[in-house]
Design a protein around this motif. Structure first.
Motif, mmCIF file in Angstrom:
data_model
loop_
_atom_site.group_PDB
_atom_site.id
_atom_site.type_symbol
_atom_site.label_atom_id
_atom_site.label_comp_id
_atom_site.label_asym_id
_atom_site.label_seq_id
_atom_site.Cartn_x
_atom_site.Cartn_y
_atom_site.Cartn_z
ATOM 1 N N GLY A 25 0.625 -1.414 0.008
ATOM 2 C CA GLY A 25 -0.083 -0.066 -0.015
ATOM 3 C C GLY A 25 0.896 1.118 0.075
ATOM 4 O O GLY A 25 0.533 2.346 -0.758
ATOM 5 N N GLY A 26 1.994 1.051 0.796
ATOM 6 C CA GLY A 26 2.895 2.558 0.990
ATOM 7 C C GLY A 26 3.519 2.422 -0.619
ATOM 8 O O GLY A 26 3.548 3.621 -0.957
ATOM 9 N N LEU A 27 3.823 1.490 -1.298
ATOM 10 C CA LEU A 27 4.424 1.688 -2.541
ATOM 11 C C LEU A 27 3.451 2.196 -3.358
ATOM 12 O O LEU A 27 3.835 3.133 -4.465
ATOM 13 C CB LEU A 27 4.960 0.300 -3.056
ATOM 14 N N LEU A 28 2.344 1.948 -3.481
ATOM 15 C CA LEU A 28 1.454 2.624 -4.427
ATOM 16 C C LEU A 28 0.944 3.895 -4.044
ATOM 17 O O LEU A 28 0.789 4.518 -4.940
ATOM 18 C CB LEU A 28 -0.087 1.693 -4.123
ATOM 19 N N ILE A 29 0.992 4.415 -2.710
ATOM 20 C CA ILE A 29 0.768 5.559 -2.484
ATOM 21 C C ILE A 29 1.765 6.369 -2.994
ATOM 22 O O ILE A 29 1.749 7.370 -3.618
ATOM 23 C CB ILE A 29 0.330 5.735 -0.920
ATOM 24 N N ALA A 30 2.986 5.901 -2.669
ATOM 25 C CA ALA A 30 4.199 6.560 -3.165
ATOM 26 C C ALA A 30 4.277 6.783 -4.632
ATOM 27 O O ALA A 30 4.417 7.848 -5.286
ATOM 28 C CB ALA A 30 5.612 5.814 -2.761
ATOM 29 N N GLY A 31 3.821 5.638 -5.310
ATOM 30 C CA GLY A 31 3.752 5.768 -6.819
ATOM 31 C C GLY A 31 2.828 6.733 -7.345
ATOM 32 O O GLY A 31 3.042 7.588 -8.284
ATOM 33 N N MET A 32 1.745 6.963 -6.723
ATOM 34 C CA MET A 32 0.579 7.979 -6.992
ATOM 35 C C MET A 32 0.998 9.277 -6.724
ATOM 36 O O MET A 32 0.665 10.350 -7.582
ATOM 37 C CB MET A 32 -0.760 7.634 -6.332
#
Length: 307
Positions: A25-32
Motif C-alpha cells: 500500500g505504501g508503494l502504491l501511495i508513493a507511486g501515485m
C-alpha cells in the motif's frame, strides 16, 4: 497446551501478510504521489498549470520534466507547433466551408483560404484563462471569415482575380495579425488558395481586359509614331540650323576675303599668278598701264625676268 499452540500459530501467519500489505500500500501511495507530482511536457507542446488553491499559474511549463504539488496542481497541454485551418469549398464539416463575400461593386466571390498560426508559448496561460482549448472554433474560424469578407469588399472583382490578389492577401494578413495577437496567438501566413466568381462575370471581365490591352497597343503605336515624327522634326531643324550656320560662315569668309583684297590690291595679282602655269615666271597685267609682273618675286621663288 494444545489449544494454546493452536491459538498462537495463526498470529504468526497473519503478521507477515499484514506487513506485506502495508508495504504494498505504501508503494502504491508513493507511486501515485510521484505520478501526480511529476509531469513531462512533450516536444512541441507547452503546459499550463492550474492549482486548486490559487488558480492558473502565470508561468507556462516548457518542454521537459516538471514537479507539481500532488492532487493540487493539474496541467493542460497546448500544441505549440505550426497549425493550420482551411476554409474551402470541398470541406463541409461544420463552418469550415468556403467563404462567400462580395466585391466592391457587389459581385459574389467565393474564397478558399488557409491560415497558418501558432500558440504564443509565453502567453499560453493567458490563452488558457480567456479561450481554453476550443480557440479554433471560438476565435480563428469566425475571425478569418470576417476579415476575408472585409478585405474582398475593398477591391473590385476584376482587380481581385487579376492584379490585386497579393494586396488582398496583405490586407487579410494585417487584419488577422492584430486579432491573433490580441488572443495570444501568432499568425504565420494567410494563403488565398482560390478565388472564384460567376462564369458570366469572369467572361465579361476577360473581354474588358482584352479590349483594354488592344487600346494600350494602339496607344503605344501612336506614341511611337509621335516619337518618330518628333525625331524627324528635330533632325530637319538640325539640318536647317547646320545649313544656316554654313551659309553664315561662307558669307563671313567672303566678307573677310573682300575686305582683305580691298586693303591689299596686290593679293589679286598673287592669286592670278598662282592660277597660272608654274612654268610661267613673268606676266603682263593691265594695272594703271603696262608693266611686267615677276611671279617668282611674288611667290617667293627665284626667277629670271625676260623682256
Amino acid at each position: 497446551m494444545t489449544d494454546q499452540k493452536s491459538r498462537a500459530t495463526p498470529k504468526l501467519t497473519v503478521r507477515p501478510n499484514r506487513r506485506a500489505a502495508l508495504i504494498l500500500g505504501g508503494l502504491l501511495i508513493a507511486g501515485m504521489l510521484v505520478a501526480q507530482s511529476v509531469k513531462v511536457v512533450p516536444a512541441g507542446y507547452v503546459g499550463v498549470a492550474f492549482s486548486a488553491l490559487s488558480g492558473v499559474k502565470g508561468q507556462p511549463l516548457q518542454e521537459g520534466v516538471h514537479f507539481l504539488v500532488p492532487f493540487v496542481d493539474h496541467v493542460t497541454l497546448y500544441d505549440a507547433k505550426l497549425q493550420e485551418v482551411t476554409l474551402a469549398h470541398n470541406i463541409q464539416d461544420g463552418d469550415e466551408g468556403a467563404i462567400r463575400a462580395r466585391s466592391k461593386e457587389g459581385l459574389e466571390i467565393t474564397a478558399d483560404v488557409t491560415v497558418q498560426f501558432r500558440v504564443d508559448r509565453a502567453r499560453a496561460a493567458q490563452l488558457h484563462k480567456e479561450l481554453g482549448r476550443d480557440y479554433v472554433r471560438t476565435v480563428i474560424r469566425p475571425q478569418v471569415r470576417s476579415k476575408v469578407r472585409d478585405a474582398i469588399g475593398q477591391f473590385s472583382a476584376a482587380d481581385i482575380i487579376s492584379t490585386q490578389r497579393q494586396q488582398v492577401e496583405a490586407s487579410i494578413t494585417n487584419a488577422l495579425r492584430q486579432v491573433f495577437q490580441q488572443n495570444n496567438l501568432t499568425l504565420d501566413s494567410v494563403l488565398l488558395r482560390e478565388l472564384r466568381i460567376p462564369d458570366s462575370v469572369a467572361k465579361a471581365i476577360e473581354q474588358k481586359q482584352t479590349a483594354e490591352q488592344q487600346v494600350a497597343v494602339e496607344r503605344n503605336k501612336l506614341q511611337q509614331a509621335n516619337i518618330a515624327a518628333q525625331r524627324a522634326v528635330v533632325e530637319a531643324e538640325g539640318a536647317a540650323k547646320a545649313s544656316v550656320a554654313k551659309a553664315r560662315g561662307e558669307a563671313e569668309a567672303l566678307s573677310l576675303r573682300g575686305r582683305a583684297l580691298r586693303e591689299n590690291p596686290q593679293l589679286i595679282q598673287l592669286t592670278v599668278a598662282e592660277k597660272l602655269s608654274p612654268g610661267i615666271q613673268t606676266v603682263m597685267l593691265p594695272s594703271d598701264g603696262n608693266f611686267l609682273l615677276d611671279v617668282g618675286n611674288l611667290t617667293g621663288r627665284s626667277a629670271t625676268t625676260r623682256p
